[in-house]
Design a protein around this motif. Structure first.
Motif, mmCIF file in Angstrom:
data_model
loop_
_atom_site.group_PDB
_atom_site.id
_atom_site.type_symbol
_atom_site.label_atom_id
_atom_site.label_comp_id
_atom_site.label_asym_id
_atom_site.label_seq_id
_atom_site.Cartn_x
_atom_site.Cartn_y
_atom_site.Cartn_z
ATOM 1 N N LYS A 76 0.827 -1.205 0.000
ATOM 2 C CA LYS A 76 0.000 0.000 0.000
ATOM 3 C C LYS A 76 0.863 1.257 0.000
ATOM 4 O O LYS A 76 1.968 1.268 0.556
ATOM 5 N N ASP B 162 -6.742 4.556 -1.230
ATOM 6 C CA ASP B 162 -5.775 4.788 -2.301
ATOM 7 C C ASP B 162 -5.313 6.232 -2.403
ATOM 8 O O ASP B 162 -4.680 6.613 -3.397
ATOM 9 N N SER B 163 -5.621 7.030 -1.418
ATOM 10 C CA SER B 163 -5.173 8.428 -1.434
ATOM 11 C C SER B 163 -4.826 8.870 -0.023
ATOM 12 O O SER B 163 -5.224 8.231 0.955
#
Length: 211
Positions: A148, A154-155
Motif C-alpha cells: 500500500k 488509495d489516497s
C-alpha cells in the motif's frame, strides 16, 4: 483565516501538514516552548491544557491535534483527507486515527517523559520498555502497509500525516520506523511530497534521513 498555534515538530505538526495539504489560508503563531510560553496566562486563556497545538477559527478555539484535523476535514470535505461518510473506508480511517492518537502517541509520551511515570523504576528502564512497546506497534502498522502507498484507501488522509509525525518522533529508536520494510518505504515516499517538504522547510525540519 485559521490560526494555528504551533511549535516545530510538536503535535501541531499533523494539523500544519493538513492545512497545507488543503491549500487553505492560515496563519502560524509560534508558541515558544523554550520559554514555556504554552504555560503563560495569555496562552492558557486560549488552551487551558497548556499544551500545543491550538486552532483558532473565528470565535471557535479547538485543542487536541486529532480534533483539529477532524474539524478541518468537516470544513473542507472536498480535500478528500477523510473518506466519505457512506464509504466503508470511513470506519477504517477512524480505527487508525484513534489507534495513532490514543494508543501510539500516549505510549510515546511515556517514552519521552519517563520521569512523570516512575513508581520505583529508573527512567532509563521505563524508556527502554516503552521503546519496545512502541516498536511492536509500528510492526503492526508495517504489516498493514504491505503493498500500500497510504494507510487508508488509495489516497492520502489525515492518518498518513499523523503517522508521519509519530514515526519521525521515534527516529532515534534502536529499531526506528525507517528500518521496517513497508513502513520505511512508505515514510520515504511521504517525505518526497511537496506539501511535506514545504511544511518541513517552514518549521526548520531536516528530511535528510528519508533520502
Amino acid at each position: 483565516m485559521y490560526k494555528l498555534f504551533y511549535y516545530p515538530r510538536n503535535a501541531s505538526w499533523a494539523p500544519h501538514l493538513v492545512l497545507a495539504e488543503m491549500g487553505v489560508e492560515f496563519e502560524l503563531i509560534l508558541v515558544d516552548r523554550k520559554t514555556n510560553q504554552q504555560k503563560s496566562a495569555e496562552y492558557l486563556a486560549l488552551n487551558p491544557t497548556g499544551r500545543i497545538p491550538t486552532l483558532a477559527h473565528h470565535d471557535l478555539v479547538i485543542f487536541e491535534s486529532a480534533a483539529i484535523c477532524l474539524y478541518l476535514c468537516d470544513k473542507h470535505p472536498e480535500s478528500g483527507l477523510i473518506p466519505g461518510a457512506t464509504s466503508p473506508l470511513r470506519a477504517t480511517f477512524y480505527q487508525w486515527l484513534f489507534y495513532l492518537n490514543s494508543t501510539i502517541q500516549p505510549e510515546l509520551m511515556v517514552y519521552f517523559y519517563p520521569q512523570k511515570h516512575t513508581a520505583g523504576e529508573s527512567t532509563k528502564e521505563i524508556s527502554l520498555a516503552q521503546e519496545l512497546r512502541v516498536t511492536e506497534m509500528f510492526s503492526l502498522v508495517d504489516k498493514a502497509l504491505e503493498g500500500k502507498d497510504f494507510l487508508v484507501g488509495d489516497s492520502i488522509t489525515v492518518c498518513d500525516y499523523f503517522l508521519f509525525m509519530l514515526c519521525h518522533w521515534a527516529s532515534d529508536f534502536s529499531h526506528p520506523p525507517l528500518d521496517f520494510k513497508n513502513l520505511g518505504a512508505y515514510l520515504r515516499k511521504l517525505a518526497m511530497r511537496d506539501v511535506v517538504k514545504s511544511v518541513c522547510k517552514r518549521e526548520g525540519t531536516d528530511l535528510a534521513i528519508y533520502t
